[in-house]
Write a protein that holds these residues in place. Structure first.
Motif: not given
Length: 153
Positions: A71-73, A101-102, A108-109, A152-153
């Motif tokens: 879940x991390x970009x 990304x969302x 998270x980005x 965080x996204x």
């Protein structure tokens, strides 16, 4: 501004020229061991999605999103042309990358940028959009020439 955001474009001459300018500026601004900008081959990695921003067919900028897993970009290769600076192109690209990304389920980005004055506008852009300082992530290590930001996204 009627901005067209499109996926791909790495085979376009204007995109390749913009990315070559980006790499050249990174090496002119930071020590070689602190340059984390990606070349064309690295941007073709399957974990990376690349977009261009154009207006009336003229390239104004580009940006990429790398899937780090879990879940991390990571934002990569954010660049605008000299003509585009101050016109909201970077904000449009950033907003698009965050939304993408969302939609992909990232939570998270993060990004790495430079500490030199050359990168001040980029740092201000990211902070305005909710990014905060963080520790190195992924394969990065502490470096006096790098700033690490996340949200965080």
């Amino acid at each position: 501004m009627a901005l067209d955001l499109e996926p791909g474009g790495l085979d376009r001459d204007d995109v390749q020229a913009l990315l070559a300018e980006h790499l050249s500026d990174m090496f002119a601004t930071s020590p070689a061991e602190s340059v984390h900008a990606l070349d064309l081959d690295a941007l073709r990695d399957g974990a990376i999605s690349f977009w261009t921003a154009s207006e009336d067919g003229r390239l104004l900028g580009c940006g990429a999103l790398k899937d780090l897993g879990d879940g991390h970009g990571e934002l990569k290769s954010m660049r605008t042309t000299a003509e585009a600076r101050g016109r909201g192109v970077a904000t449009a690209l950033l907003t698009h990358l965050v939304a993408t990304a969302r939609s992909r389920g990232f939570t998270r980005l993060s990004l790495e940028t430079g500490t030199e004055p050359y990168f001040a506008a980029a740092r201000r852009l990211y902070v305005r959009h909710g990014f905060e300082p963080c520790e190195p992530f992924g394969d990065y290590v502490l470096d006096p020439h790098s700033v690490f930001l996340t949200r965080a996204i």
